[in-house]
Design a protein around this motif. Structure first.
Motif, PDB file in Angstrom:
ATOM      1  N   GLY A  89     -12.554  13.190   2.453  1.00  0.00           N
ATOM      2  CA  GLY A  89     -11.677  13.915   1.549  1.00  0.00           C
ATOM      3  C   GLY A  89     -12.512  14.880   0.731  1.00  0.00           C
ATOM      4  O   GLY A  89     -13.743  14.773   0.670  1.00  0.00           O
TER       5      GLY A  89
ATOM      6  N   HIS B 175      -6.929  15.307   1.067  1.00  0.00           N
ATOM      7  CA  HIS B 175      -6.980  13.857   1.093  1.00  0.00           C
ATOM      8  C   HIS B 175      -7.750  13.386   2.325  1.00  0.00           C
ATOM      9  O   HIS B 175      -7.553  13.905   3.424  1.00  0.00           O
ATOM     10  CB  HIS B 175      -5.568  13.266   1.099  1.00  0.00           C
ATOM     11  N   GLY B 176      -8.604  12.401   2.131  1.00  0.00           N
ATOM     12  CA  GLY B 176      -9.337  11.839   3.251  1.00  0.00           C
ATOM     13  C   GLY B 176      -8.434  11.025   4.160  1.00  0.00           C
ATOM     14  O   GLY B 176      -7.327  10.631   3.790  1.00  0.00           O
ATOM     15  N   LEU B 177      -8.917  10.787   5.371  1.00  0.00           N
ATOM     16  CA  LEU B 177      -8.215   9.941   6.343  1.00  0.00           C
ATOM     17  C   LEU B 177      -9.006   8.649   6.490  1.00  0.00           C
ATOM     18  O   LEU B 177     -10.170   8.669   6.900  1.00  0.00           O
ATOM     19  CB  LEU B 177      -8.105  10.645   7.691  1.00  0.00           C
ATOM     20  N   ARG B 178      -8.372   7.537   6.157  1.00  0.00           N
ATOM     21  CA  ARG B 178      -9.015   6.227   6.246  1.00  0.00           C
ATOM     22  C   ARG B 178      -8.752   5.618   7.622  1.00  0.00           C
ATOM     23  O   ARG B 178      -7.603   5.602   8.067  1.00  0.00           O
ATOM     24  CB  ARG B 178      -8.486   5.279   5.179  1.00  0.00           C
TER      25      ARG B 178
ATOM     26  N   GLN C 296      -0.838  10.216   6.015  1.00  0.00           N
ATOM     27  CA  GLN C 296      -1.211   8.823   5.775  1.00  0.00           C
ATOM     28  C   GLN C 296      -0.799   8.397   4.372  1.00  0.00           C
ATOM     29  O   GLN C 296      -0.335   7.271   4.160  1.00  0.00           O
ATOM     30  CB  GLN C 296      -2.716   8.644   5.970  1.00  0.00           C
ATOM     31  N   ARG C 297      -0.930   9.296   3.416  1.00  0.00           N
ATOM     32  CA  ARG C 297      -0.530   8.996   2.040  1.00  0.00           C
ATOM     33  C   ARG C 297       0.970   8.724   1.953  1.00  0.00           C
ATOM     34  O   ARG C 297       1.437   7.959   1.095  1.00  0.00           O
ATOM     35  CB  ARG C 297      -0.901  10.165   1.123  1.00  0.00           C
TER      36      ARG C 297
ATOM     37  N   GLY D 141      -4.603  13.215   6.054  1.00  0.00           N
ATOM     38  CA  GLY D 141      -4.543  12.359   4.870  1.00  0.00           C
ATOM     39  C   GLY D 141      -3.224  12.455   4.133  1.00  0.00           C
ATOM     40  O   GLY D 141      -2.789  11.485   3.493  1.00  0.00           O
TER      41      GLY D 141
ATOM     42  N   GLY E 177     -12.160  18.269   6.925  1.00  0.00           N
ATOM     43  CA  GLY E 177     -10.887  17.740   6.464  1.00  0.00           C
ATOM     44  C   GLY E 177      -9.718  18.286   7.265  1.00  0.00           C
ATOM     45  O   GLY E 177      -9.811  19.337   7.905  1.00  0.00           O
TER      46      GLY E 177
ATOM     47  N   GLY F  78     -10.868   8.912  11.202  1.00  0.00           N
ATOM     48  CA  GLY F  78     -11.298   8.972   9.810  1.00  0.00           C
ATOM     49  C   GLY F  78     -11.989  10.288   9.512  1.00  0.00           C
ATOM     50  O   GLY F  78     -12.699  10.836  10.366  1.00  0.00           O
TER      51      GLY F  78
ATOM     52  N   THR G 110      -1.655   7.545  11.052  1.00  0.00           N
ATOM     53  CA  THR G 110      -2.069   8.902  11.400  1.00  0.00           C
ATOM     54  C   THR G 110      -3.435   8.915  12.067  1.00  0.00           C
ATOM     55  O   THR G 110      -4.337   8.175  11.671  1.00  0.00           O
ATOM     56  CB  THR G 110      -2.099   9.791  10.142  1.00  0.00           C
TER      57      THR G 110
ATOM     58  N   PRO H 262     -14.687   8.074   2.826  1.00  0.00           N
ATOM     59  CA  PRO H 262     -13.415   7.465   2.415  1.00  0.00           C
ATOM     60  C   PRO H 262     -13.541   6.355   1.373  1.00  0.00           C
ATOM     61  O   PRO H 262     -12.559   6.069   0.677  1.00  0.00           O
ATOM     62  CB  PRO H 262     -12.848   6.915   3.731  1.00  0.00           C
TER      63      PRO H 262
END
Length: 384
Positions: free
Chosen positions: A175, A303-306, A339-340, A336, A332, A172, A345, A262
């Motif tokens: 973002g 984009h963040g990573l959840r 993952q999007r 992300g 960052g 994680g 990921t 996130p």
């Protein structure tokens, strides 16, 4: 052409792929290297045609493979004092020095150096190589590459983004969104500031707004959050404006950055800032000078990573590294974006992020060795 990870790293470091410049010499070298091993690659250029992403599939065109993602661009060396040539890989005391050696050509070198091993192993599931441009300026290059890969590539089971994490799992990260703000004031002699609008003083108020909101976030932070710091941060990196002590400034500009945990949306903070400017600041300015105002221009977003509950990428990294710790970071990455696209990921790569962007940047030889063990384990996993 068969190169060890160290030899490949030396080749990659020798290309001065600073984000403001072209990366094509490096990309063409990689394309030709892969072609020499019978691996076809595709380039995804930018609009100007002076930069390109590259992606390629090693092994069968089947679903369930693994993407190894890295960026080819590096930050400038301007203003830094280096002990050795930053674009010549140099060994000292068990460390390999060079711009990008850690961030993140070390991982790129591992992925490329092990292509012959991948081919010899008879993979049942493929390795997809994904190398981008302009990661260092907001992950801008990978956007088009990820979109094209999602349309053309058999769906992988996992994506590993090889940013330096000491080969530990990162599942994680925050973002971010950043933007430029320009304040247009109304200049007069400072003795009659009541008839002018000081762009620098308005800008100071807007910079302070960022600090006030960050303090609000700090007070409301969840103490159980694994992030450091455990809240969304707002930061202004530079400010420029004014001409003289006795002149009310007619222009001032600064750049802002929001890094959101996130569970929060960085764009929402930018929207709050825009509303504050529109509803509070500009009406005050225009009561004195109707042509005064504030312009806000988007700069970049990441984009963040959840963290994924029982995610395939996390399981793979844990299996190959033996790392069972929870790993989140505040910086960052391009993770992300993958993952999007709907792909599981995680981040895992050699080196220490503390070396990123530093003078005398280095990666320990021991980190490359850990990365090599990871690659051998991954190849065995995909060949089983």
């Amino acid at each position: 052409m068969h190169l060890t990870p160290r030899e490949m790293l030396a080749r990659l470091v020798a290309f001065p792929t600073v984000s403001r410049d072209s990366n094509l010499d490096c990309i063409h070298f990689i394309r030709d290297y892969l072609a020499a091993h019978g691996v076809e690659s595709r380039l995804v250029p930018n609009a100007a045609g002076d930069k390109a992403n590259l992606y390629a599939t090693v092994g069968p065109a089947e679903a369930g493979g693994v993407v190894l993602s890295g960026h080819t661009d590096v930050v400038p060396v301007d203003g830094q004092t280096w002990t050795s040539d930053p674009f010549t890989l140099t060994e000292r005391d068990g460390k390999l020095y060079g711009r990008g050696a850690c961030d993140m050509k070390g991982f790129d070198a591992l992925a490329l150096a092990f292509v012959p091993d991948m081919l010899r192993a008879g993979l049942k599931r493929p390795v997809h190589l994904a190398l981008s441009y302009d990661e260092e300026v907001g992950c801008q290059g990978a956007i088009a590459m990820v979109d094209e890969m999602a349309a053309r590539t058999p769906t992988p089971s996992a994506v590993i983004v090889g940013e330096p994490s000491r080969m530990k799992l990162v599942n994680g990260h925050k973002g971010s969104v950043s933007y430029f703000t320009t304040v247009r004031g109304h200049t007069v002699h400072s003795s009659r500031i009541d008839t002018g609008v000081s762009a620098t003083m308005v800008a100071a108020r807007l910079v302070t707004w960022h600090d006030d909101v960050m303090e609000e976030n700090r007070r409301n932070a969840d103490p159980a959050s694994p992030f450091e710091p455990p809240y969304t941060t707002l930061h202004c990196g530079y400010i420029r404006g004014g001409t003289a002590a006795n002149v009310v400034a007619d222009r001032c500009e600064f750049v802002s950055e929001v890094r959101a945990i996130p569970t929060e949306d960085p764009w929402a903070f930018k929207a709050r800032f825009e509303a504050y400017v529109r509803d509070v600041i500009e009406p005050r300015m225009r009561r004195i000078a109707p042509d005064a105002g504030v312009d806000i221009v988007h700069r970049a977003a990441v984009h963040g990573l959840r963290p994924e509950p029982d995610g395939a990428a996390e399981r793979l990294v844990r299996r190959l590294t033996g790392d069972n710790a929870v790993g989140v970071v505040s910086y960052g990455t391009e993770a992300g974006l993958f993952q999007r696209a709907g792909w599981s990921t995680a981040v895992c790569g050699p080196g220490d992020i503390a070396q990123a962007h530093q003078a005398d940047e280095y990666i320990e030889i021991s980190e490359l060795e850990k990365g090599a063990r990871f690659m051998r384990g991954l190849i065995a996993d995909l060949a089983a």
